[in-house]
Motif scaffolding. Structure first.
Motif, PDB file in Angstrom:
ATOM      1  N   ALA A  34       0.750  -1.132  -0.048  1.00 41.79           N
ATOM      2  CA  ALA A  34       0.116   0.087   0.001  1.00 41.79           C
ATOM      3  C   ALA A  34       0.758   1.269   0.073  1.00 41.79           C
ATOM      4  O   ALA A  34       0.444   2.180  -0.513  1.00 41.79           O
ATOM      5  N   ASN A  35       2.015   1.171   0.586  1.00 45.14           N
ATOM      6  CA  ASN A  35       3.027   2.381   0.624  1.00 45.14           C
ATOM      7  C   ASN A  35       3.262   2.512  -0.887  1.00 45.14           C
ATOM      8  O   ASN A  35       3.982   3.921  -1.010  1.00 45.14           O
ATOM      9  N   PRO A  62       2.669   9.934   9.038  1.00 42.86           N
ATOM     10  CA  PRO A  62       1.347   9.543   9.831  1.00 42.86           C
ATOM     11  C   PRO A  62       1.116  10.583  10.736  1.00 42.86           C
ATOM     12  O   PRO A  62       2.008  11.097  11.510  1.00 42.86           O
ATOM     13  N   PHE A  67      -8.887   9.393   4.199  1.00 38.18           N
ATOM     14  CA  PHE A  67      -8.341   8.051   4.214  1.00 38.18           C
ATOM     15  C   PHE A  67      -9.492   7.241   4.899  1.00 38.18           C
ATOM     16  O   PHE A  67     -10.523   7.588   5.124  1.00 38.18           O
ATOM     17  N   LYS A  68      -9.287   5.922   4.546  1.00 38.80           N
ATOM     18  CA  LYS A  68     -10.188   4.856   4.796  1.00 38.80           C
ATOM     19  C   LYS A  68     -10.505   4.748   6.291  1.00 38.80           C
ATOM     20  O   LYS A  68     -11.640   4.456   6.629  1.00 38.80           O
ATOM     21  N   ASN A  79      -4.953   5.368   9.222  1.00 42.58           N
ATOM     22  CA  ASN A  79      -4.280   5.777   8.055  1.00 42.58           C
ATOM     23  C   ASN A  79      -4.364   7.569   7.862  1.00 42.58           C
ATOM     24  O   ASN A  79      -3.426   7.747   6.899  1.00 42.58           O
ATOM     25  N   GLU A  80      -4.613   8.348   8.822  1.00 38.78           N
ATOM     26  CA  GLU A  80      -4.582   9.467   8.558  1.00 38.78           C
ATOM     27  C   GLU A  80      -3.200  10.194   8.610  1.00 38.78           C
ATOM     28  O   GLU A  80      -2.567   9.605   9.339  1.00 38.78           O
ATOM     29  N   LYS A  81      -3.123  10.943   7.495  1.00 41.55           N
ATOM     30  CA  LYS A  81      -1.617  11.561   7.720  1.00 41.55           C
ATOM     31  C   LYS A  81      -1.790  13.185   7.756  1.00 41.55           C
ATOM     32  O   LYS A  81      -2.804  13.770   7.488  1.00 41.55           O
TER      33      LYS A  81
END
Length: 333
Positions: free
Chosen positions: A93-94, A246, A279-280, A284-286
Motif C-alpha cells: 500500500a506504501n 502518519p 483516508f479509509k 491511515n490519517e496523515k
C-alpha cells in the motif's frame, strides 16, 4: 465510450499482450511497452516476444498513433496504468501514488518557503515519482516554466524506479535515480529540499536500525521515524523538508516521544492535517510536516498549525492559501 477510455483500453491491450508473451508482471510489461513506444522499436531478447507477438504488437502500436497523442494524454494513461500495476501485482500500500490534491498543498508550501534559485530536491521514497513530479510541475508552472530543480529519487524497488523513469520522461523532467535502501548512507550530496510521502510500517533490518536515535527499544523500529532522522542527516544546513507522515507521530503517545526530539534537531515550520475523508480509517490519517534544518540563516518562528477541510471543494485550497499567506507575512515582519 469517451476518447480517454478508448485510448486507455488500447494501451491496456498492448500491455497485456506483451505481459502474456513475456510471462512477466504487469508493471514490467508496462515499462517495456512505453519503452517500445518511446523508441519506436519493439525490444526482442533471446527470441522473446516471438515473431507472431511482434507482428501483433506492431499493429496495435500503429493503431495508437502514439507520436500524435498529446503529452497530457500520455501522462494520464501512464498514471492510471501504474495504479493498475500496483493493484494487479499485489504491491505494498506504501507504493500507491500520492493523491494529486496533496501534491498541490505541498507545492503551495514549497512555493512560499523555498528560495528562488537552483535547488537539489530529493525524494528518498520515490515509488513511481507521482508526488515529486506533480509538485515540480506545479512549481515550474508558477515560475514561468523556469526549471530551478535538480531532481534525485531513491527507492529500494527496481521495478518502481523503472516506472518512475518512464514517468519522468513523459513529464519532460530529468532525474537521477538510485536503487538502494534509503536508510543506508545516501549516494548523493546533501539536499536543499526533501519531498516525500514516507513509507509507513516496520523496518526489518534491526542491525541498521541500531544506528538511529529513533529506533525502537524492543522489536522492529518504525520506518517512518527512521526516515525522518535519515532525512535530517542528509539535509544541507538551512535545508527544507516537506513530508507526508502518519498523523499519529505528531500527537498523542507517539508524538509525546517523537516531537520533543524533532524540535531539538530542526526548526518546525508547519503541520498541516489532511482531511479525515481522504483516508479509509483513523489509523491511515496523515499530515504534512514541514521543517528547516539548523544553520545557514535558519531561525525559529511561529509554527503554522492548520487542518484542511474536504479537498473535494476548491474553497478549501483557497482558505488554506489565505492562511499560508497570513502566516508567512507574520513570520517575516
Amino acid at each position: 465510450m469517451d476518447k480517454f477510455e478508448q485510448i486507455f483500453n488500447h494501451f491496456l491491450t498492448c500491455v497485456t499482450t506483451l505481459q502474456e508473451a513475456l510471462n512477466v508482471s504487469f508493471g514490467e510489461a508496462l515499462t517495456e511497452t512505453f519503452d517500445n513506444l518511446e523508441t519506436g522499436k519493439i525490444k526482442v531478447e533471446m527470441g522473446a516476444p516471438d515473431q507472431a507477438t511482434v507482428a501483433k504488437l506492431s499493429k496495435l502500436y500503429a493503431g495508437l498513433d502514439y507520436d500524435n497523442l498529446s503529452h497530457k494524454m500520455k501522462v494520464q494513461v501512464f498514471t492510471y496504468l501504474t495504479l493498475k500495476a500496483i493493484n494487479d501485482d499485489g504491491r505494498d500500500a506504501n507504493q500507491m501514488p500520492t493523491p494529486p490534491i496533496i501534491s498541490t498543498v505541498v507545492a503551495l508550501l514549497m512555493q512560499k518557503l523555498l528560495p528562488n534559485k537552483k535547488l537539489e530536491v530529493v525524494d528518498p521514497a520515490l515509488g513511481t515519482g507521482n508526488l515529486l513530479y506533480s509538485v515540480i510541475n506545479q512549481l515550474k508552472a508558477e515560475n514561468h516554466s523556469r526549471d530551478n530543480y535538480q531532481l534525485v529519487g531513491i527507492d529500494n524497488d527496481e521495478e518502481m524506479l523503472n516506472l518512475a523513469d518512464i514517468a519522468a520522461h513523459l513529464n519532460n523532467l530529468k532525474i537521477d535515480l538510485y536503487c538502494q535502501d534509503a536508510l543506508t548512507p545516501w549516494m548523493v550530496e546533501a539536499a536543499d529540499a526533501v519531498v516525500s510521502d514516507l513509507p509507513i510500517g516496520y523496518y526489518p533490518v534491526d542491525e541498521n536500525a541500531k544506528n538511529f536515535a529513533t529506533k525502537s527499544l524492543k522489536g522492529h523500529s518504525l520506518a517512518h521515524l527512521l526516515f525522518v532522522e535519515q532525512i535530517i542527516k542528509n539535509l544541507k544546513p538551512g535545508g527544507w523538508s516537506f513530508l507526508i507522515v502518519p498523523k499519529s507521530i505528531l500527537a498523542g503517545k507517539g508524538g509525546a516521544d517523537f516531537m520533543p526530539w524533532l524540535s531539538e534537531k530542526v526548526y518546525l515550520k508547519a503541520i498541516v492535517e489532511l482531511p479525515d475523508n481522504l483516508f479509509k480509517n483513523k489509523f491511515n490519517e496523515k499530515s504534512i510536516l514541514v521543517f528547516q534544518n539548523h544553520g545557514e540563516n535558519a531561525v525559529s518562528s511561529e509554527v503554522l498549525l492548520t487542518k484542511l477541510d474536504s479537498l473535494k471543494q476548491q474553497e478549501a485550497l483557497i482558505k488554506f492559501n489565505v492562511k499560508l499567506n497570513e502566516w508567512y507575512t507574520k513570520i517575516n515582519h
